[in-house]
Every structure is written in structure tokens, then in C-alpha cells.
Write a protein that holds these residues in place. Structure first.
Motif, mmCIF file in Angstrom:
data_model
loop_
_atom_site.group_PDB
_atom_site.id
_atom_site.type_symbol
_atom_site.label_atom_id
_atom_site.label_comp_id
_atom_site.label_asym_id
_atom_site.label_seq_id
_atom_site.Cartn_x
_atom_site.Cartn_y
_atom_site.Cartn_z
ATOM 1 N N GLU A 24 -31.488 18.256 25.035
ATOM 2 C CA GLU A 24 -30.580 17.252 25.589
ATOM 3 C C GLU A 24 -31.098 15.864 25.235
ATOM 4 O O GLU A 24 -30.320 14.971 24.891
ATOM 5 C CB GLU A 24 -30.450 17.404 27.098
ATOM 6 C CG GLU A 24 -29.434 16.439 27.683
ATOM 7 C CD GLU A 24 -29.150 16.686 29.158
ATOM 8 O OE1 GLU A 24 -28.350 15.920 29.721
ATOM 9 O OE2 GLU A 24 -29.715 17.631 29.743
ATOM 10 N N ALA A 27 -30.075 15.157 21.744
ATOM 11 C CA ALA A 27 -28.654 14.794 21.693
ATOM 12 C C ALA A 27 -28.456 13.338 22.103
ATOM 13 O O ALA A 27 -27.668 12.607 21.486
ATOM 14 C CB ALA A 27 -27.833 15.720 22.584
ATOM 15 N N CYS A 32 -25.262 11.625 20.184
ATOM 16 C CA CYS A 32 -24.215 12.631 20.399
ATOM 17 C C CYS A 32 -23.482 12.413 21.722
ATOM 18 O O CYS A 32 -22.272 12.664 21.822
ATOM 19 C CB CYS A 32 -24.819 14.029 20.387
ATOM 20 S SG CYS A 32 -25.754 14.443 18.907
ATOM 21 N N HIS A 36 -19.662 12.988 23.399
ATOM 22 C CA HIS A 36 -19.617 14.283 24.068
ATOM 23 C C HIS A 36 -20.315 14.215 25.417
ATOM 24 O O HIS A 36 -21.267 13.464 25.581
ATOM 25 C CB HIS A 36 -20.329 15.365 23.229
ATOM 26 C CG HIS A 36 -19.701 15.609 21.907
ATOM 27 N ND1 HIS A 36 -18.615 16.437 21.737
ATOM 28 C CD2 HIS A 36 -20.002 15.135 20.680
ATOM 29 C CE1 HIS A 36 -18.286 16.461 20.458
ATOM 30 N NE2 HIS A 36 -19.117 15.685 19.793
ATOM 31 N N LEU A 38 -21.501 17.053 28.818
ATOM 32 C CA LEU A 38 -21.747 18.472 29.072
ATOM 33 C C LEU A 38 -20.500 19.196 29.539
ATOM 34 O O LEU A 38 -20.187 20.278 29.050
ATOM 35 C CB LEU A 38 -22.861 18.647 30.111
ATOM 36 C CG LEU A 38 -24.247 18.202 29.678
ATOM 37 C CD1 LEU A 38 -25.220 18.329 30.836
ATOM 38 C CD2 LEU A 38 -24.716 19.009 28.492
ATOM 39 N N TYR A 47 -19.405 19.902 25.724
ATOM 40 C CA TYR A 47 -20.291 20.894 25.116
ATOM 41 C C TYR A 47 -20.076 22.283 25.704
ATOM 42 O O TYR A 47 -20.182 23.279 24.998
ATOM 43 C CB TYR A 47 -21.743 20.474 25.272
ATOM 44 C CG TYR A 47 -22.161 19.396 24.304
ATOM 45 C CD1 TYR A 47 -21.652 19.333 23.014
ATOM 46 C CD2 TYR A 47 -23.094 18.444 24.667
ATOM 47 C CE1 TYR A 47 -22.044 18.364 22.125
ATOM 48 C CE2 TYR A 47 -23.505 17.469 23.775
ATOM 49 C CZ TYR A 47 -22.982 17.430 22.496
ATOM 50 O OH TYR A 47 -23.385 16.471 21.621
ATOM 51 N N LYS A 48 -19.746 22.361 26.973
ATOM 52 C CA LYS A 48 -19.500 23.673 27.582
ATOM 53 C C LYS A 48 -18.233 24.322 27.005
ATOM 54 O O LYS A 48 -18.157 25.534 26.901
ATOM 55 C CB LYS A 48 -19.436 23.559 29.099
ATOM 56 C CG LYS A 48 -20.806 23.266 29.707
ATOM 57 C CD LYS A 48 -20.776 23.206 31.209
ATOM 58 C CE LYS A 48 -22.162 22.933 31.755
ATOM 59 N NZ LYS A 48 -22.196 22.939 33.216
ATOM 60 N N VAL A 50 -17.271 23.913 23.876
ATOM 61 C CA VAL A 50 -17.707 24.382 22.561
ATOM 62 C C VAL A 50 -18.434 25.716 22.706
ATOM 63 O O VAL A 50 -18.177 26.666 21.955
ATOM 64 C CB VAL A 50 -18.600 23.328 21.862
ATOM 65 C CG1 VAL A 50 -19.150 23.866 20.551
ATOM 66 C CG2 VAL A 50 -17.839 22.027 21.643
ATOM 67 N N VAL A 95 -27.171 22.476 18.001
ATOM 68 C CA VAL A 95 -26.113 23.478 18.132
ATOM 69 C C VAL A 95 -26.584 24.655 18.984
ATOM 70 O O VAL A 95 -25.832 25.142 19.842
ATOM 71 C CB VAL A 95 -25.628 23.948 16.746
ATOM 72 C CG1 VAL A 95 -24.737 25.166 16.858
ATOM 73 C CG2 VAL A 95 -24.903 22.811 16.033
ATOM 74 N N VAL A 98 -26.358 23.539 22.520
ATOM 75 C CA VAL A 98 -24.956 23.473 22.988
ATOM 76 C C VAL A 98 -24.425 24.876 23.262
ATOM 77 O O VAL A 98 -23.802 25.116 24.300
ATOM 78 C CB VAL A 98 -24.066 22.738 21.950
ATOM 79 C CG1 VAL A 98 -22.590 22.906 22.286
ATOM 80 C CG2 VAL A 98 -24.430 21.258 21.892
#
Length: 102
Positions: A24, A27, A32, A36, A38, A47-48, A50, A95, A98
Motif C-alpha cells: 500500500e 501504491a 496510484c 484509485h 481501496l 482496488y477491491k 479489480v 498487482v 491489489v
């Protein structure tokens, strides 16, 4: 014996929590989190979301890491994701983090 087992489990938890926080932190450091979050859509998807979309997809880490590096468009709406200045290793780390979110 029981105390040793408990100590090992606690140590493993600390290591895992530290890894999640480190990702995190990466990110945040790479910018990021400007687009984006969470658990809510900002400019890009949460992100959740994704993680849920790609759950069980064995090719997701490689596919999404490539998109993080090169950018992409059309998968989550009209706003394209620009290319990001991250290494291959950083992209895979981001990734993987995430995709681990629930």
C-alpha cells in the motif's frame, strides 16, 4: 510447544501485515492512490472491484502488471489509465497486492 507455535503464528502475521502495508505504501509512493481507492471508485475503479473482477484468473498478475506499466483504456470506462513509471517488479508487486484485497 504450544507457546512456540503461537509465537510463530504471531510472527507470521506481523510479516504478512508488514508486506501488505509495504505494498500500500508503494501504491501511495507511485501515485496510484491519486486515481484509485481501496473500496470506492475515484477516477479509476476501486482496488477491491479489480480484485473481484479478476478473482481466480491465473493470468491476471501478468496482464494487469503490463497495463500498469503501459497504461490502458476501455476496461473500466472512458477514462484511460496513463502509463506509470514503475519497474516490472514493482508492477507485479502492486498487482499482487491489489488482487489480494477482499
Amino acid at each position: 510447544m504450544k507457546a512456540a507455535y503461537i509465537a510463530m503464528m504471531v510472527a507470521a502475521g506481523v510479516v504478512m501485515a508488514g508486506q501488505a502495508n509495504a505494498d500500500e505504501a508503494l501504491a501511495k509512493a507511485k501515485g496510484c492512490m491519486a486515481c484509485h481507492a481501496l473500496d470506492k471508485k475515484l477516477v479509476g475503479p476501486a482496488y477491491k472491484e479489480v480484485a473481484a473482477k479478476y478473482k481466480g484468473d491465473k493470468a491476471a498478475v501478468a496482464t494487469l502488471a503490463a497495463k500498469v506499466i503501459a497504461g490502458g483504456k476501455g476496461n473500466w470506462g472512458a477514462v484511460p489509465m496513463p502509463p506509470n513509471k514503475v519497474t516490472d517488479d514493482e508492477a507485479k508487486k502492486l498487482v499482487t497486492w491489489v488482487l489480494s484485497l477482499k
